[in-house]
Design an enzyme around this catalytic site. Structure first.
Site, PDB file in Angstrom:
ATOM      1  N   GLU A   1       0.846  -1.179   0.000  1.00  0.00           N
ATOM      2  CA  GLU A   1       0.000   0.000   0.000  1.00  0.00           C
ATOM      3  C   GLU A   1       0.887   1.236   0.000  1.00  0.00           C
ATOM      4  O   GLU A   1       1.824   1.284   0.800  1.00  0.00           O
ATOM      5  CB  GLU A   1      -0.913   0.034   1.244  1.00  0.00           C
ATOM      6  CG  GLU A   1      -1.906   1.178   1.152  1.00  0.00           C
ATOM      7  CD  GLU A   1      -2.874   1.250   2.341  1.00  0.00           C
ATOM      8  OE1 GLU A   1      -2.748   0.440   3.268  1.00  0.00           O
ATOM      9  OE2 GLU A   1      -3.737   2.114   2.293  1.00  0.00           O
TER      10      GLU A   1
ATOM     11  N   GLY B   1       3.279   2.635  10.612  1.00  0.00           N
ATOM     12  CA  GLY B   1       3.091   1.870  11.842  1.00  0.00           C
ATOM     13  C   GLY B   1       2.921   0.392  11.566  1.00  0.00           C
ATOM     14  O   GLY B   1       3.603  -0.450  12.142  1.00  0.00           O
TER      15      GLY B   1
ATOM     16  N   GLU C   1      -2.210  -3.904   7.010  1.00  0.00           N
ATOM     17  CA  GLU C   1      -3.265  -4.904   7.205  1.00  0.00           C
ATOM     18  C   GLU C   1      -3.327  -5.972   6.117  1.00  0.00           C
ATOM     19  O   GLU C   1      -4.405  -6.524   5.875  1.00  0.00           O
ATOM     20  CB  GLU C   1      -4.615  -4.176   7.256  1.00  0.00           C
ATOM     21  CG  GLU C   1      -5.064  -3.528   5.928  1.00  0.00           C
ATOM     22  CD  GLU C   1      -4.729  -2.054   5.773  1.00  0.00           C
ATOM     23  OE1 GLU C   1      -3.775  -1.582   6.430  1.00  0.00           O
ATOM     24  OE2 GLU C   1      -5.403  -1.372   4.980  1.00  0.00           O
TER      25      GLU C   1
ATOM     26  N   HIS D   1      -6.294  -1.964  15.230  1.00  0.00           N
ATOM     27  CA  HIS D   1      -6.545  -1.250  13.970  1.00  0.00           C
ATOM     28  C   HIS D   1      -6.342  -2.172  12.767  1.00  0.00           C
ATOM     29  O   HIS D   1      -7.209  -2.293  11.909  1.00  0.00           O
ATOM     30  CB  HIS D   1      -5.617  -0.036  13.906  1.00  0.00           C
ATOM     31  CG  HIS D   1      -5.746   0.773  12.655  1.00  0.00           C
ATOM     32  ND1 HIS D   1      -6.551   1.883  12.563  1.00  0.00           N
ATOM     33  CD2 HIS D   1      -5.180   0.630  11.425  1.00  0.00           C
ATOM     34  CE1 HIS D   1      -6.483   2.385  11.345  1.00  0.00           C
ATOM     35  NE2 HIS D   1      -5.640   1.648  10.623  1.00  0.00           N
ATOM     36  N   GLU D   2      -5.196  -2.818  12.733  1.00  0.00           N
ATOM     37  CA  GLU D   2      -4.905  -3.664  11.568  1.00  0.00           C
ATOM     38  C   GLU D   2      -5.857  -4.850  11.519  1.00  0.00           C
ATOM     39  O   GLU D   2      -6.323  -5.248  10.458  1.00  0.00           O
ATOM     40  CB  GLU D   2      -3.451  -4.142  11.581  1.00  0.00           C
ATOM     41  CG  GLU D   2      -2.404  -3.031  11.687  1.00  0.00           C
ATOM     42  CD  GLU D   2      -2.578  -1.894  10.706  1.00  0.00           C
ATOM     43  OE1 GLU D   2      -3.092  -2.114   9.583  1.00  0.00           O
ATOM     44  OE2 GLU D   2      -2.207  -0.748  11.047  1.00  0.00           O
TER      45      GLU D   2
ATOM     46  N   HIS E   1      -9.198  -3.861  10.114  1.00  0.00           N
ATOM     47  CA  HIS E   1      -9.176  -3.651   8.659  1.00  0.00           C
ATOM     48  C   HIS E   1      -9.654  -4.895   7.901  1.00  0.00           C
ATOM     49  O   HIS E   1     -10.049  -4.790   6.749  1.00  0.00           O
ATOM     50  CB  HIS E   1      -7.765  -3.329   8.182  1.00  0.00           C
ATOM     51  CG  HIS E   1      -7.447  -1.865   8.100  1.00  0.00           C
ATOM     52  ND1 HIS E   1      -8.296  -0.934   7.544  1.00  0.00           N
ATOM     53  CD2 HIS E   1      -6.322  -1.171   8.458  1.00  0.00           C
ATOM     54  CE1 HIS E   1      -7.723   0.259   7.585  1.00  0.00           C
ATOM     55  NE2 HIS E   1      -6.527   0.151   8.132  1.00  0.00           N
TER      56      HIS E   1
END
Ligand code: ARG
Ligand code: ZN
Length: 858
Positions: free
Chosen positions: A121, A261, A264, A297-298, A301
């Site tokens: 990404e 950081g 995903e 967070h990941e 996703h």
């Protein structure tokens, strides 16, 4: 080469299946790709297929089994390929060679510590193979990896494992098969000499998922918190949204060289080691909290990003704003929601508000970009999360959940837009959100003003809003602003039920009848909208700081009070008046200290004065030296005034017993170290010296080191040297050593520059660059804005050097030079000169050029 949102066209060809064969080698990795292509019925027919490609050496290309003739195969200027005379469906086979070792961009396939990692990404997959590298091309992938068994025992990719075996010459292979269609940016490979920490999770419908975190040998003992956070995230997403994991394995790999950081990738998240590894001796409480949030967070996703993805990169906040909202909600549920909210608001204000007021201001859904990597911003992430949060406040929690269900049911396995998300919320709730969508389209932070009147029991509250112009958007429309509020009587009791006002117009008036006395309005409770509020008096702020039942408004009011006081002191200093501790601020501090033990984490947040950057943001023209002098003076004055109470807190809060990572223990350490810092500001460093010598955890050690590093104590140099000697082989701790110095007011620009020549400084490691250069430029305003211009020169030198190594990191480092208009004429001119010097470099990357040119143009 500006890319515009309105120019979106669907892809001419879709890819149904991708079969990759990757033979890993440090300098000559071979990638064979077999793409099953089909003309997209939704796009106008074109005879040619265009594929993205970058830094690839093409070895062969065949269509439907026959080598492609030279007259049908064209190399495009950016590195891509065009294939003419395409049938409606075809199988394309290509083979390329790439060099992971030469890849210092850390985009595509690269080496870190001798192991292979990928980052695709946003546009890294094109650095691995020729492909329509855009998120609206979703395909099923199989990946076969081949490598030397001795150096690369671990071979990982997306999906489920699907076979492995031996090869001649000490090589081996492994195959991975991902049943879920995905965009190319979610592709990943990890290979090398890593060890796995394993666990299991059973989903509520009974799927057994094998969990593993891959790290370098020796780090196995530092994965417990990440693994625990992962399991809690998986359970939370089931309980909160009914969303279950959808593969047999969930793998995480940690890497020391990483641009961001974490990432995903489907079934194979790749993490910066900073967000995985933690031991009490090496990681601070903030590190532990960061790990919990980023792991969540990941993981989140997987549904908001992977199963439902973005049509194009303008929709980035579709997945990022929503997923930040989800990780914030998760972390709030794990401990004190009120304290978590303060931290989130502080972050929004320190990173996003300046962005919204600066030359790179852009809407949550941008309209154009040159380099997409420049748009992984606080606006897309943090403001995007605030917009989702407001939407939930407007339609209600139950409707929001229904909207999420509908969004996923409608769009599973699709690449969609922010409009699709808003439409699902609207359809599920029946609430018209058309005006609300302006939040996605308009840049800039709305400013909310308050007027009041009171007569014969009738209280009239008038709210008005305006949003300042931003580059390319001179005129703004009003946005719907949810204002959570309450009215408080003179004795501190509520005079009306808490309610949610919705300010939709430029100005609206709200009337409250039958009140026994003039109330004080408590507005934006919980920070119900990402706006700036003004219009309350100092007296009202002091009252709210003491009496509001809403923790956010209490904290906010004390911060606003301190801000007003500090701005007055800056003015006083500039007209040569002596500085004095404002008694109102002393009273607020005393009241905070009286109640500190009720909620130590909150007290620690509330005792912290607004940052120098925040004060600068409130001034038409900043004065970094005066602001620094005022804040320094105030901290010292408060430290002296309340020395006995800070000393008592520091003593009372001393931990006996084992180290614990829970909200209560973290809060006590935070308050204790806030007390230590005030004592240090008052010139009392003996406690810091003792704490530094005795500390058994990094939170206390670093807090003490910071006090010493910021002091003129003779122990300063010895402490820094001891810390370096103890931790020189722990990269994440060494980052802290650089960061403490980079942010210390005792470190001038020359000292920061000197640190960039330290043998442990490494331009190729993004964490190290952020720890020194990023921390200095963004976190040490007095030194960065030194009147000599040295700070600006140092940053420009670093950006220029970095741009030749890692353009994504280089472009990020430009940001502190952006707001030159907010500095005085002399500083502004020097900042522009630094930007111009960067702009003039031949061969500058387009990402760095975009940041520099937009900064100069504003
Ligand atoms: N999607 C990642 C996240 O979880 C960030 C990846 C950004 N990468 C980049 N090169 N800009 O937020
Ligand atoms: Zn994300």
């Amino acid at each position: 080469p500006t890319i515009r949102r309105e120019d979106y066209r669907p892809p001419a060809f879709l890819v149904e299946q991708v079969d990759l064969h990757i033979a890993l080698h440090p300098t000559a990795t071979r990638v064979r790709a077999r793409l099953a292509l089909r003309r997209n019925p939704a796009a106008p027919a074109t005879p040619a297929l265009e594929l993205d490609g970058e830094a690839l050496t093409l070895l062969s290309a065949a269509l439907d089994g026959a080598p492609l003739a030279a007259d049908r195969l064209h190399h495009l200027p950016g590195g891509g390929l065009r294939i003419d005379g395409m049938p409606d469906s075809a199988v394309l086979e290509t083979e390329v060679e790439i060099s992971p070792e030469a890849n210092s961009e850390l985009s595509g396939l690269y080496l870190s510590g001798g192991n292979y990692f990928t980052q695709c990404e946003a546009e890294g997959f094109r650095r691995i193979t020729y492909f329509p590298d855009r998120p609206d091309v979703m395909a099923r992938y199989t990946t076969t990896l081949e490598a030397d068994r001795a150096t690369c025992p671990v071979l990982l990719s997306n999906g489920n494992p699907d076979g492995a075996g031996e090869l001649p010459d000490g090589r081996h292979w492994a195959r991975w098969s991902d049943p879920h269609p995905k965009p190319s940016y979610l592709f990943a490979v990890v290979a090398g000499d890593l060890v796995a920490v394993r666990d299991r999770f059973t989903t509520r419908s009974g799927r057994a998922v094998a969990l593993a975190i891959y790290v370098r040998r020796g780090d196995e003992d530092a994965c417990g918190h990440a693994m625990d956070s992962l399991k809690r995230s998986m359970a939370w997403d089931e309980a909160t949204y009914g969303l279950e994991y959808d593969l047999d394995v969930f793998n995480i790999a940690a890497v020391s060289d990483f641009n961001m950081g974490a990432m995903e990738n489907k079934g194979l998240n790749v993490f910066n080691t900073k967000y995985i590894l933690a031991r009490p001796e090496t990681a601070t409480d903030a590190d532990y909290e960061g790990i919990e949030t980023v792991v969540a967070h990941e993981y989140f996703h997987n549904w908001t990003g992977n199963r439902v993805t973005c049509r194009d990169w303008f929709q980035l906040s579709l997945k990022e704003g929503l997923t930040v909202f989800r990780d914030q909600h998760f972390s709030a549920d794990q401990g004190s929601a009120a304290v978590k909210r303060l931290a989130d608001v502080r972050r929004l204000r320190s990173a996003q508000f300046p962005e919204d007021a600066g030359p790179m201001a852009h809407p949550v859904r941008p309209d154009s970009y040159v380099e997409i990597n420049n748009f992984y911003t606080a606006t897309v992430y943090q403001k995007g999360a605030e917009v989702v949060r407001m939407m939930r406040a407007l339609i209600g929690e139950a409707n929001f959940r229904r909207g999420m269900d509908l969004y996923i049911a409608r769009h599973d396995n699709q690449a969609v837009t922010i409009e699709d998300f808003v439409r699902a919320m609207q359809d599920a709730s029946g609430v018209d959100l058309s005006r609300f969508s302006r939040w996605y389209a308009q840049a800039g932070t709305p400013e909310l003003r308050v007027w009041e009147a009171f007569e014969a029991g009738r209280y009239t509250l008038t709210l008005s809003q305006s949003t300042p112009p931003t580059p390319g958007q001179p005129d703004k429309q009003p946005v719907p602003i949810p204002v959570a509020m309450g009215l408080i009587g003179p004795d501190g009791a509520a005079l009306a039920e808490p309610q949610m006002l919705l300010l939709e117009e430029t100005e609206q008036t709200y009337v409250f009848e039958g009140l026994p006395a003039k109330p004080v309005p408590s507005l934006l409770r919980g920070f119900s909208a990402p706006v700036k509020l003004s219009g309350l008096t100092l007296e009202q702020l002091g009252f709210l700081a003491a009496h509001d039942t809403d923790a956010f408004v209490r904290w906010e009011s004390s911060q606003q009070y301190a801000t007003a006081a500090m701005l007055e002191m800056v003015a006083a200093l500039r007209s040569q008046k002596p500085l004095e501790l404002p008694e109102g601020l002393a009273a607020i501090t005393a009241a905070l200290l009286d109640r500190a033990m009720e909620d130590p984490a909150f007290a620690a947040e509330a005792l912290a004065l607004p940052s120098e950057e925040f004060i600068a943001d409130q001034m038409a023209v900043a004065d970094p030296e005066a602001i620094h002098a005022v804040r320094h003076f105030l901290r010292g004055a408060l430290g002296r005034r309340f020395a006995a109470r800070f000393a008592a807190l520091h003593g009372d809060l001393a931990e006996s017993g084992p180290y614990r990572i829970d909200g209560a223990a973290i809060g006590r350490r935070a308050l204790r170290n806030a007390a230590l810092a005030y004592l240090g500001a008052a010139g009392e460093t003996a406690r810091a010296e003792a704490q530094f010598a005795a500390a058994t955890n990094m939170t206390d050690s670093l807090a003490a080191l910071r006090v010493l590093a910021d002091s003129d104590s003779p122990a300063r140099e010895a402490a820094l040297a001891a810390f370096h000697a103890r931790w020189k082989d722990e990269p994440l701790v060494l980052d802290k050593w650089f960061m403490i110095q980079a942010m210390s007011p005792r470190t001038g620009a020359a000292a920061a520059e000197a640190l960039s020549h330290h043998p442990d400084f490494d331009l190729r490691n993004p964490n190290r660059v952020r720890a020194l250069v990023g921390a200095f430029a963004a976190g040490n305003p007095a030194a960065f804005h030194a009147a000599s211009g040295e700070g600006y020169r140092f940053l420009a030198d670093m950006v220029i050097a970095l741009d030749a190594v890692n353009t994504q990191v280089a472009a990020r480092m430009v940001s502190p030079l952006g707001p030159w208009k907010r500095q005085d004429a002399a500083r502004g001119a020097m900042m522009r000169a630094a930007l111009e010097r960067i702009a003039a470099r031949p061969g500058l990357s387009k990402g760095t050029y975009e940041k520099v040119s937009k900064s100069l143009a504003a």
